[in-house]
Design a protein around this motif. Structure first.
Motif, PDB file in Angstrom:
ATOM      1  N   ALA A 106       0.831  -1.213   0.000  1.00  0.00           N
ATOM      2  CA  ALA A 106       0.000   0.000   0.000  1.00  0.00           C
ATOM      3  C   ALA A 106       0.859   1.254   0.000  1.00  0.00           C
ATOM      4  O   ALA A 106       0.560   2.226  -0.708  1.00  0.00           O
ATOM      5  CB  ALA A 106      -0.933  -0.010   1.213  1.00  0.00           C
ATOM      6  N   GLN A 107       1.938   1.248   0.780  1.00  0.00           N
ATOM      7  CA  GLN A 107       2.823   2.404   0.820  1.00  0.00           C
ATOM      8  C   GLN A 107       3.499   2.642  -0.522  1.00  0.00           C
ATOM      9  O   GLN A 107       3.662   3.786  -0.949  1.00  0.00           O
ATOM     10  CB  GLN A 107       3.897   2.217   1.899  1.00  0.00           C
TER      11      GLN A 107
ATOM     12  N   ALA B 122      -5.599   2.050  -0.640  1.00  0.00           N
ATOM     13  CA  ALA B 122      -6.564   2.239   0.448  1.00  0.00           C
ATOM     14  C   ALA B 122      -7.053   0.892   0.978  1.00  0.00           C
ATOM     15  O   ALA B 122      -7.208   0.706   2.196  1.00  0.00           O
ATOM     16  CB  ALA B 122      -7.745   3.078  -0.033  1.00  0.00           C
TER      17      ALA B 122
ATOM     18  N   PHE C 200      -4.226  -0.466   3.067  1.00  0.00           N
ATOM     19  CA  PHE C 200      -4.173   0.182   4.377  1.00  0.00           C
ATOM     20  C   PHE C 200      -5.284  -0.343   5.292  1.00  0.00           C
ATOM     21  O   PHE C 200      -5.075  -0.529   6.493  1.00  0.00           O
ATOM     22  CB  PHE C 200      -4.304   1.696   4.228  1.00  0.00           C
TER      23      PHE C 200
ATOM     24  N   TRP D  38       0.980   4.273  -2.708  1.00  0.00           N
ATOM     25  CA  TRP D  38       0.718   5.645  -2.268  1.00  0.00           C
ATOM     26  C   TRP D  38       1.843   6.576  -2.701  1.00  0.00           C
ATOM     27  O   TRP D  38       1.602   7.644  -3.264  1.00  0.00           O
ATOM     28  CB  TRP D  38       0.567   5.665  -0.746  1.00  0.00           C
TER      29      TRP D  38
ATOM     30  N   GLU E 261      -7.806   8.203  -0.627  1.00  0.00           N
ATOM     31  CA  GLU E 261      -7.284   7.486   0.539  1.00  0.00           C
ATOM     32  C   GLU E 261      -8.278   7.507   1.705  1.00  0.00           C
ATOM     33  O   GLU E 261      -8.285   6.596   2.544  1.00  0.00           O
ATOM     34  CB  GLU E 261      -5.962   8.105   0.977  1.00  0.00           C
TER      35      GLU E 261
ATOM     36  N   VAL F 166      -5.102  12.116  -4.358  1.00  0.00           N
ATOM     37  CA  VAL F 166      -4.590  10.968  -3.606  1.00  0.00           C
ATOM     38  C   VAL F 166      -5.213  10.924  -2.211  1.00  0.00           C
ATOM     39  O   VAL F 166      -5.707   9.889  -1.761  1.00  0.00           O
ATOM     40  CB  VAL F 166      -3.049  11.034  -3.492  1.00  0.00           C
TER      41      VAL F 166
ATOM     42  N   VAL G  27      -4.332   4.109  -6.166  1.00  0.00           N
ATOM     43  CA  VAL G  27      -4.632   4.698  -4.851  1.00  0.00           C
ATOM     44  C   VAL G  27      -5.750   3.914  -4.171  1.00  0.00           C
ATOM     45  O   VAL G  27      -5.706   3.662  -2.958  1.00  0.00           O
ATOM     46  CB  VAL G  27      -5.027   6.182  -4.982  1.00  0.00           C
TER      47      VAL G  27
ATOM     48  N   THR H  75     -10.330   4.488   3.089  1.00  0.00           N
ATOM     49  CA  THR H  75      -9.746   3.415   3.902  1.00  0.00           C
ATOM     50  C   THR H  75     -10.683   2.928   5.016  1.00  0.00           C
ATOM     51  O   THR H  75     -10.850   1.716   5.191  1.00  0.00           O
ATOM     52  CB  THR H  75      -8.397   3.873   4.499  1.00  0.00           C
TER      53      THR H  75
END
Length: 288
Positions: free
Chosen positions: A83-84, A159, A162, A87, A103, A99, A155, A106
């Protein structure tokens, strides 16, 4: 929790620190993308974070670092790592406000995943939150009215990643400290990123190091500031402060990169945030 004016002001100051940290990570990712591969600065960021968390744990007691659930830690950090990556890639390609707006879905994905993974009940409020979230995403992406940037789907995938991370975090936080979770997060993700980073390694130019240090510190301070804010005030007070990320990052994107933000993005984000607030207030009443 009995709230006083000083509690609310204190929570607000901690959340301001969190907002600055999140925006600093986004700007840092955007600046570093011109000189370094995403996977490389993610690896360096994890190393910096590992040093910071290790020093904090050394002062507060290393006994809390006992590894009790290696499988859950591994799965949590694998999802978070992916996920990172998505992102950081996205903040280097599409407007920062877009973004952050996407996000904000989430919590919606978290509610859906927790229903199946943790056996949590899908209440009427949660269903309304999910529907508002999907409506907000449709308004932001406007399928059929104009071409959708494929990065927006990255993105969305981030999400979901995350949100899966949050479900694993809920399992771990029952008897593991926040520092324990953070330590194994940065430690495992440094291992995950080592070989891919070496395969594309480029010597970081001198101008990149302030940004590398910034995202390494900001990743820690963002989580720490939110945890401190939650100690001073309920989620119903803290969460709306977090939603200030969108207008602030839109302003930063405009000032630094001349990014334009249209009404549809704020309208869609407003629906997503409304659903989140409804769910937070309902959960607060239920637990109270």
């Amino acid at each position: 929790m009995g709230l006083t004016g000083s509690h609310i002001v204190g929570a607000g100051l901690w959340m301001l620190g969190a907002l600055v940290s999140f925006i600093a990570m986004a700007v840092g990712g955007r600046e570093l993308a011109a000189d370094l591969p995403v996977i490389q600065y993610m690896f360096i960021r994890s190393l910096i974070g590992l040093i910071i968390v290790a020093l904090v744990c050394w002062r507060s007691g290393v006994g809390q670092l006992r590894l009790r659930y290696p499988g859950i830690h591994f799965c949590r950090n694998l999802f978070h790592f992916g996920a990172q990556y998505g992102w950081f890639f996205a903040v280097s390609v599409i407007p920062l406000a877009e973004v952050f707006a996407i996000e904000f879905t989430t919590p919606i994905w978290t509610a859906m995943i927790a229903t199946f993974a943790l056996g949590e009940r899908l209440t009427r409020t949660r269903i309304t939150t999910i529907l508002l979230g999907f409506t907000g995403i449709l308004i932001i992406l406007r399928p059929g009215l104009e071409a959708i940037d494929p990065v927006a789907f990255i993105v969305l995938a981030a999400a979901v990643g995350f949100s899966t991370t949050h479900v694993f975090t809920k399992k771990l936080s029952r008897d593991q400290s926040s520092l324990n979770i953070l330590f194994y997060m940065v430690g495992m993700q440094a291992v995950f990123g080592l070989v891919p980073a070496l395969m594309v390694w480029q010597t970081p130019p001198l101008a990149s190091w302030p940004w590398l240090i910034t995202i390494g510190i900001a990743a820690f301070t963002a989580h720490y500031c939110i945890a401190q804010a939650m100690k001073l005030a309920d989620a119903t007070v803290v969460a709306p402060m977090d939603f200030m990320r969108l207008p602030l990052v839109a302003l930063v994107g405009f000032l630094l990169y001349n990014e334009q933000v249209d009404l549809a993005l704020f309208l869609g984000a407003g629906l997503i945030l409304t659903g989140n607030l409804m769910n937070i207030r309902k959960e607060h009443r239920r637990t109270a």
